[in-house]
Design an enzyme around this catalytic site. Structure first.
Site, PDB file in Angstrom:
ATOM      1  CB  SER A 242      -8.456   0.883   5.585  1.00 49.54           C
ATOM      2  OG  SER A 242      -9.154   2.067   5.359  1.00 49.54           O
TER       3      SER A 242
ATOM      4  CB  SER B 251      -8.124   3.715   2.650  1.00 50.46           C
ATOM      5  OG  SER B 251      -7.315   3.135   3.653  1.00 50.46           O
TER       6      SER B 251
ATOM      7  CE  LYS C 131      -3.965   1.995   2.522  1.00 52.49           C
ATOM      8  NZ  LYS C 131      -4.874   1.833   3.681  1.00 52.49           N
TER       9      LYS C 131
END
Ligand code: GLN
Length: 454
Positions: free
Chosen positions: A159, A135, A60
């Site tokens: 997330s 996210s 990420k």
């Protein structure tokens, strides 16, 4: 099969599908291929290998990687190449994974759909008109689309688990303190945790094994033993006591989602576990508490992006104050600005006691709800999200509906306990997720229950 084959396979798949899926922001192709060769040579010359030797992984974009662009999907970091690796990235080096690239996300991890990325949309591989969740939407979509078998996400209020649920993959938020946050760009420091996203529970346990442990660079990482998570994967859940909070199957939760949870409970009953309904009475305050606390922490954490030290700087400044204000005005997206304003307000004198301090107190009550249930039960089970993946554009105009998406994952962050989402059936061809929540530092039991479905 060689490491180079695995890495080739990953880039081949990315070339085939990522134009549509949009999971990656940056590829690390040259380095990855060179490193794969190195590992292939090591295969000949060494007889000890890292835990995840040669495994392709995506990271990420809010986890810093030395020399590899790290933007948090924000324009304000569009040219930021970190000069150090996050602790988890160092641990991955020890484990000998190959970093394929950096994954799209909601800007600074604020969002539930990846629609807040400053760069592009990521789409749900199951239905390209739908969001992958957020996210960590890029991290979940990349695994679901077969681009990488492993990825890292971060979870402040859901997330990792929510996108895992929307994309039909396995995502774990570890206990707060299990995994070092050093090098994770902070959103809400008291809630953030890095965690693994994978296709199977077994892979997930391998990756958590690699990144767990106390770290002198993160004072909130916990000095507790790291058990052998793999040894928990026995499939044996006999005698296990499961709590099902009535608040997690109540109003607003889709019928098919409820049904899939009840089906999963039947499976576990069949394997010798028992379940009872319980109550987490303060759940209804979790959303408000989370948005006050996370936004307050974010407003402080994001003050470092000032256009001076790194990242984007405006061209139009007339003086220093102007430089700060213009750089931030031009560099941050709308959702990030909304959170900074919310947090700054909640922390301002005259309001601090009424909002921030009150929210801290409610957080303690929410945590106590979990402690009470865990006195009698081994795990808590419920859905990960109230609905399957929604359509792109469906919730963008209404932040409150978007926020409500995390109603079942947020309490887990507030309590600091571990939670996993595993695939649990489908509704209209879209995957649903089952959430299994454990006691502090008891990821092993969470994995044991999750593995019973494989
Ligand atoms: N969707 C939640 C938010 O927008 C959670 C985000 C996260 O876990 N990073 O804050």
């Amino acid at each position: 099969i060689s490491v180079s084959d695995l890495v080739n396979e990953s880039y081949k798949r990315i070339n085939e599908v990522d134009e549509k899926v949009g999971a990656f922001l940056t590829l690390n192709e040259e380095n990855a291929r060179a490193y794969a060769k190195e590992l292939d040579d090591a295969l000949e010359t060494r007889d000890e290998f890292g835990l995840l030797f040669g495994m392709p992984i995506g990271i990420k974009d809010n986890i810093v990687t030395r020399g590899l662009r790290t933007t948090c999907a924000s324009k304000i970091l569009e040219n930021f190449d970190p000069i150090y690796d996050a602790t988890v990235v160092e641990q991955l080096k020890q484990a000998e994974t190959v970093t394929i690239g950096k994954l799209n996300m909601d800007e600074f991890a604020m969002g539930s759909s990846n629609e807040n990325s400053g760069y592009k949309l990521t789409k749900n591989p199951w239905d390209l008109e739908r969001v992958p969740g957020g996210s960590s939407g890029g991290s979940a979509a990349a695994v679901a689309a077969g681009e990488v078998p492993f990825s890292l996400g971060s979870d402040t209020g859901g997330s990792i688990r929510q996108p895992a649920s929307f994309c039909g993959v396995v995502g774990l938020k570890p206990t707060y303190g299990r995994v070092s946050r050093f090098g994770l760009v902070a959103f809400a420091s008291s809630l953030d945790q890095i965690g693994p996203i994978t296709r199977t529970v077994e892979d997930n346990a391998f990756l958590l094994q690699a990144i767990s442990g106390v770290d002198e660079m993160d004072s909130t990482s916990a000095n507790v033993d790291v058990p052998d998570f793999l040894s928990a994967l026995t499939g044996d859940v006999k005698g296990l006591k499961i709590a099902v909070p009535k608040e997690y199957l109540g109003e607003g939760v889709n019928e098919e989602v409820k049904q899939s949870v009840l089906n999963a409970l039947k499976v576990l009953e069949g394997l010798g576990a028992t379940w009872e309904e319980v109550s987490l009475p303060h759940s209804k305050y979790a959303l408000a508490t989370y948005y006050l606390l996370s936004s307050s922490e974010a407003s402080a954490n994001l003050s470092r992006f000032d256009g001076v030290r790194y990242g984007y700087r405006t061209d139009n400044a007339e003086n220093l104050l102007d430089l700060y204000m213009q750089s931030r005005a031009e560099g941050f997206g709308n959702e990030v600005k909304r959170r900074i304003m919310l947090g700054t307000f909640a922390l301002s004198s005259g309001y601090y006691d009424a909002y921030y301090k009150k929210a801290q107190k409610v957080r303690t009550l929410i945590k106590k709800d979990f402690d009470d249930v865990f006195e009698k039960y081994d795990v808590i089970i419920g859905p990960t999200t109230p609905t399957p993946a929604f359509k792109i554009g469906e919730n963008v105009k209404d932040p409150l509906t978007m926020y409500a998406n995390d109603i079942l994952t947020i309490p887990v962050n507030l309590a600091g306990v571990p939670g996993i989402s595993i695939p649990c059936g489908q509704a209209n061809g879209l995957p649903l997720g089952l959430q299994i929540i454990g006691k502090h530092f008891d990821e092993s039991t969470v994995y044991r229950v999750a593995h019973a479905f494989e």
